[in-house]
Motif scaffolding. Structure first.
Motif, mmCIF file in Angstrom:
data_model
loop_
_atom_site.group_PDB
_atom_site.id
_atom_site.type_symbol
_atom_site.label_atom_id
_atom_site.label_comp_id
_atom_site.label_asym_id
_atom_site.label_seq_id
_atom_site.Cartn_x
_atom_site.Cartn_y
_atom_site.Cartn_z
ATOM 1 N N VAL A 143 6.841 5.725 -1.471
ATOM 2 C CA VAL A 143 7.024 5.141 -0.136
ATOM 3 C C VAL A 143 5.862 4.176 0.125
ATOM 4 N N PHE A 144 6.183 2.922 0.399
ATOM 5 C CA PHE A 144 5.160 1.880 0.488
ATOM 6 C C PHE A 144 5.214 1.111 1.796
ATOM 7 N N ALA A 145 4.041 0.637 2.233
ATOM 8 C CA ALA A 145 3.966 -0.321 3.333
ATOM 9 C C ALA A 145 3.821 -1.713 2.728
ATOM 10 N N TRP A 146 4.375 -2.689 3.417
ATOM 11 C CA TRP A 146 4.342 -4.083 2.974
ATOM 12 C C TRP A 146 3.304 -4.858 3.755
ATOM 13 N N LEU A 147 2.355 -5.447 3.041
ATOM 14 C CA LEU A 147 1.340 -6.274 3.688
ATOM 15 C C LEU A 147 1.863 -7.709 3.748
ATOM 16 N N PRO A 148 1.151 -8.592 4.482
ATOM 17 C CA PRO A 148 1.710 -9.938 4.709
ATOM 18 C C PRO A 148 2.136 -10.659 3.431
ATOM 19 N N LEU A 199 5.388 -9.068 2.128
ATOM 20 C CA LEU A 199 6.527 -9.393 2.990
ATOM 21 C C LEU A 199 7.075 -10.777 2.691
ATOM 22 N N GLN A 205 2.144 4.860 0.910
ATOM 23 C CA GLN A 205 2.047 5.740 2.062
ATOM 24 C C GLN A 205 2.317 7.194 1.698
ATOM 25 N N ALA A 206 3.146 7.373 0.695
ATOM 26 C CA ALA A 206 3.519 8.705 0.214
ATOM 27 C C ALA A 206 4.143 8.442 -1.158
ATOM 28 N N ARG A 227 0.867 -1.176 0.000
ATOM 29 C CA ARG A 227 0.000 0.000 0.000
ATOM 30 C C ARG A 227 0.901 1.222 0.000
#
Lengths: 601, 601
Positions: free
Chosen positions: B41-46, B49, B37-38, B35
């Motif tokens: 810049v990303f977040a890692w989901l399960p 990962l 974030q900016a 997802r």
């Protein structure tokens, strides 16, 4: 696997690093686990990485057992979500802030409540999706004022932070309990004794919170516990409030001259000498009401003076004061503060205002003197009281005239306050608030923290789900943190002797450290045999196969590095024997070469 | 292990994210891997990962096989080491800079040469300690001007960066080769076809460098290769320089009127119409010398104009220009630049200076007109030539008078340059510099990069060791990078169809995706049996056990998520049969429930 020291990126140091303030820092640097890069910022060398990963593996397994899913957020986050919850400001100087090339504001996240909340908002919308617990093991940033004690309080550090999402309070209780249980399992596996204490939710803004403390005299945190099972950190301890006393029959207050009594001790002495109590009992510090002027510094830069009245036998506890006035930072009022409130500042009031050493809530000419109950034009200084100062209690306290105190000033009759505040120190023997008897003070190190955040973040960021009745309800959250690098340091701090580290087996960088001594080829061959047998038995082996290093240096390195089990191949090899050296007890046991793997199974 | 979708943190999305520019970004977000974030810049989901960790494991194993030791540096680093090597400035706006509460400068590291160098300097001091290769897998930061294409070019990204340390050139060659070999193994295991091309060392300041490119028409990089085995990226391609031609017998240059010929095409047309070549062959663009004004922007803010002369049939290639003028950024001169160099600016020169459309190195009244060979007061504009413009070649080029060109202007006779520069585009058919025949252009994606840094960093930071003779020698270094998150995106970019992702088995988030369809309890039981059998066989199983989700949605999710092997339990269960669905080929094969694990072994 066998790792050979002859070809390993490791240098142990003879000298302690000059900047090491604590044992863990000193030994982790000397033994080649970490290197400092900047204040509170460290690089991890191969040995250190191994221990860190072992801790992380244990944490991951127990998070999995608690039903939590792993995710990973960036450290670099945009300002907006933190702006909405107010933490962009609240964190004050503790937050690393930066701008990108377009001038947009970013931060290096100290904790991730905001973005976890937004992630769930983004993906979930029904009670059927809940409960949910998600976590990450991730590098965090806090710009500590005094980064110190090595990894114990770093500016970049690795944390496991978990967040739970429920739509009922009972659900939150269950999620909280699941994390709390996981923490108990984690610390047990890590060999870390712990006490769970009631904590102050502080900057997290939550409703319920507990801290896991490792009790140790070298701990930086103070907590209290009673024989009856009460435990809290000093910030969370609440004073047992005495019953109010009827005013009837209490003598009127009386202003008496008390020259040169600006301290509690001089005041008590002067009172006993010149104004003895009618019943003959000596006055003590507990009979005086001390009025302390505190300056509160808010994250937005605002500065406020408050006066706190507390029994003269208690000091202000800085940590309790910071918790009570959070998010403000608390400092004693300075000379400028007193100067700014010198005589003559307020029209219509003769005499002094904040007369240092003689401050009190009541003035002989003006009556109620401090706080919002006093005069409207004085509302810029709040007056707060310790909870022990209940109505009907009588005090010796400052008369707001130099060299004068008022005796028998009765709370509730002669003065009131704007509120009560818990800033007084806790002492051995104070009653536990749950009636479980007197508490004793102890010291500990924080190793974990669990919070019931409630709906604060969900409300601020609009995280709602549809409940069973199709009604939108705000989600209630929990937040659960373990400092991975901090725990590593704590384990090192607790497990060492004069010669080096002594790792608990669950987190040791290797299972066995095999040392070949001397120059005899047969010894090296025997050591190879032992290492291979241990590897075949599933052990992670560090093999000191350096050809030209003396036994003394090898033993010194082995002790410094701290693998709990050391196998020494030396002269005994001629007789088919090596020694198993227990690093913790120091006991060396001869074992036949062919039986080493079995002996260590 | 079995992971149940009924209780997994995953939401697939029906809609493409609005900001997705490339397939990998679109699918990784829709399938619940990442997802945003900016920007960048990303977040890692399960799910994400899991794939990331599989790539990291392969990289770690091959780094281990190459004898490299893992360490881990902080992202937050102090300015000083980067100041010493000049990169604090050179990175320009691409570097995230910040200050701590004390005002000290820090950066978020885009790469770690400096601190690895200092670490080795700190711990090692003898040739006996070398060779050494150390690496980390770590989150890096670059403030990209246009973060785009999802993970392909992020501002926070995970990299494996390795560094080698040797004290001889031969040692560096060997260390370089070991990393290069490891890269070949890594990409083979990842199922990523690659070409190794000669690369420009660029900002790393090294002496030799190669890039691993995955050849694909959708690649953002252009490279050239010859049938004879030459391969280079366009920045590194070097032009084969023709032999110089004797001046004897060449006609003198002649200024001719060429009204309205400010472009090469109009010039060629006018030349053929009004000034035909004596031998009758038509003029072509290749007969003209185009003079392009470029503005170089240096990291320190300085701006310099240069004029580059190149054959009129070639354009300036932006990437080659940036590589040639590194660390400056290159842009076309703007109207203000031309305005600032309009007629009359320089005393003693009649006519114009930079007459747009008619610029040339020679002036009918003044002779040599551009570059340091011209007039001392014009040394602020350098004149550089394409390497093809060798002495003796004659050109039609601007006469520095509006509406006029000079014909037969001979390089080396009528004008000279301040140097040669490789900024002209490379074209199919250009000769390979190693004599291996004509090259063809192809497109690719960078998947790895290896550099021989040489002694630049060791010299700047004082990393020396004692050699066999007790003499201090400067260490020579290599630097080797793989973008882990970028590679994940590239794999996703290359492995998908209209319905979703199709992971290669080596990096798939799960080995098998078991889907229970319908509402029949027997089907769910059969699916449980299959999942358990696969788990017992050591497979990582994703089990879609969601009770109330339609088969269509489940199939759609399975295709989107892209586990390469899907097992469907449906109506066939009544006959003891399930289907094995090959996600890549689409082929579905019926298999007896009891034989699934064996079939997938």
């Amino acid at each position: 696997m066998i790792t050979r020291l002859s070809n390993y990126f490791l240098r142990t140091l003879r000298e302690d690093p000059s900047d090491a303030e604590v044992t863990s820092h000193r030994l982790l640097v000397r033994a080649g686990y970490i290197r400092r890069q900047a204040p509170g910022v460290f690089a991890w060398l191969p040995l250190g990485l191994r221990v860190k990963e072992k801790i992380e593996r244990i944490v991951r397994e127990e998070m999995h057992n608690a039903g939590a899913h792993e995710v990973h957020f960036p450290a670099l986050l945009p300002r907006e979500p933190y702006e909405i919850t107010g933490r962009w400001e609240e964190y004050g100087e503790g937050l690393f802030r930066l701008k990108d090339r377009k001038g947009s504001d970013y931060l290096l996240a100290p904790t991730h409540e905001e973005v976890f909340t937004l992630l769930v908002k983004d993906l979930y919308n029904s009670y059927k999706d809940l409960p949910l617990s998600i976590y990450q093991i991730q590098d965090k940033y806090r710009d500590e004022a005094r980064p110190r004690a090595g990894l114990l309080r770093g500016r970049e550090f690795t944390m496991k932070d978990a967040y739970s999402f429920d739509y009922t309070d009972a659900g939150l209780d269950a999620s909280y309990q699941a994390q709390r249980d996981a923490y108990e399992r984690i610390f047990t596996r890590l060999g870390l004794e712990y006490v769970i204490v009631k904590a102050d939710a502080g900057a997290m803004g939550g409703s319920k919170s507990e801290e896991f403390l490792h009790p140790t005299p070298i701990g930086e945190d103070t907590f209290v516990r009673s024989a009856g099972g009460y435990a809290a950190n000093v910030e969370a301890f609440t004073t047992v409030v005495p019953e109010a006393i009827p005013f009837d029959g209490l003598a009127p207050a009386e202003v008496l001259p008390t020259p040169d009594t600006a301290t509690i001790q001089t005041l008590v002495d002067a009172a006993n000498a010149n104004h003895p109590r009618p019943d003959g009992r000596p006055w003590t510090a507990a009979d005086t009401l001390k009025n302390v002027v505190l300056a509160l510094r808010y994250p937005d830069g605002r500065r406020e003076l408050v006066v706190v009245g507390l029994p003269g036998d208690r000091e202000v506890d800085q940590k309790r004061a910071e918790a009570a006035f959070s998010p403000a930072e608390v400092e004693p009022a300075n000379e400028d503060d007193f100067k700014a409130n010198e005589p003559g500042l307020f029209d219509g009031i003769a005499g002094v205002y904040l007369t240092k050493g003689y401050i009190g809530p009541w003035h002989p000419q003006h009556g109620q003197f401090l706080g919002e109950q006093a005069f409207p034009d004085r509302q810029n200084i709040r007056y707060l009281l310790d909870p022990r100062v209940v109505p009907g209690t009588g005090w010796i306290t400052g008369a707001n005239e130099h060299g004068h105190h008022v005796f028998g000033l009765v709370a509730g009759r002669d003065f009131t306050a704007d509120g009560f505040v818990e800033v007084a120190e806790v002492r051995d023997g104070d009653p536990a608030p749950n009636g479980s008897g007197p508490v004793e003070l102890a010291r500990g190190m924080e190793i974990g923290h669990v919070f019931q955040l409630g709906r604060k973040y969900a409300e601020a960021l609009g995280l709602k789900v549809l409940d069973e009745n199709g009604k939108l309800v705000t989600v209630t959250m929990g937040s659960y943190g373990i400092g991975v690098t901090r725990i590593l340091a704590i384990i090192a701090e607790l497990n060492n002797d004069a010669n080096g580290l002594i790792w608990p087996p669950s987190v040791a960088p290797f299972d066995v450290h095999v040392v070949a001594t001397g120059r005899d080829a047969a010894v090296f061959e025997a050591a190879e045999t032992v290492a291979a047998a241990l590897e075949a038995a599933g052990k992670d082996v560090l093999f000191d196969d350096r050809p030209k290093v003396s036994p003394g240096v090898k033993f010194g390195d082995a002790e410094l590095i701290g693998v709990p089990t050391i196998v020494i191949a030396g002269r005994g090899v001629a007789d088919g024997v090596v020694e198993i050296w227990d690093r913790r007890t120091g006991v060396r046991t001869p074992v036949a070469i062919s039986e080493v793997a079995e002996a260590l199974a």
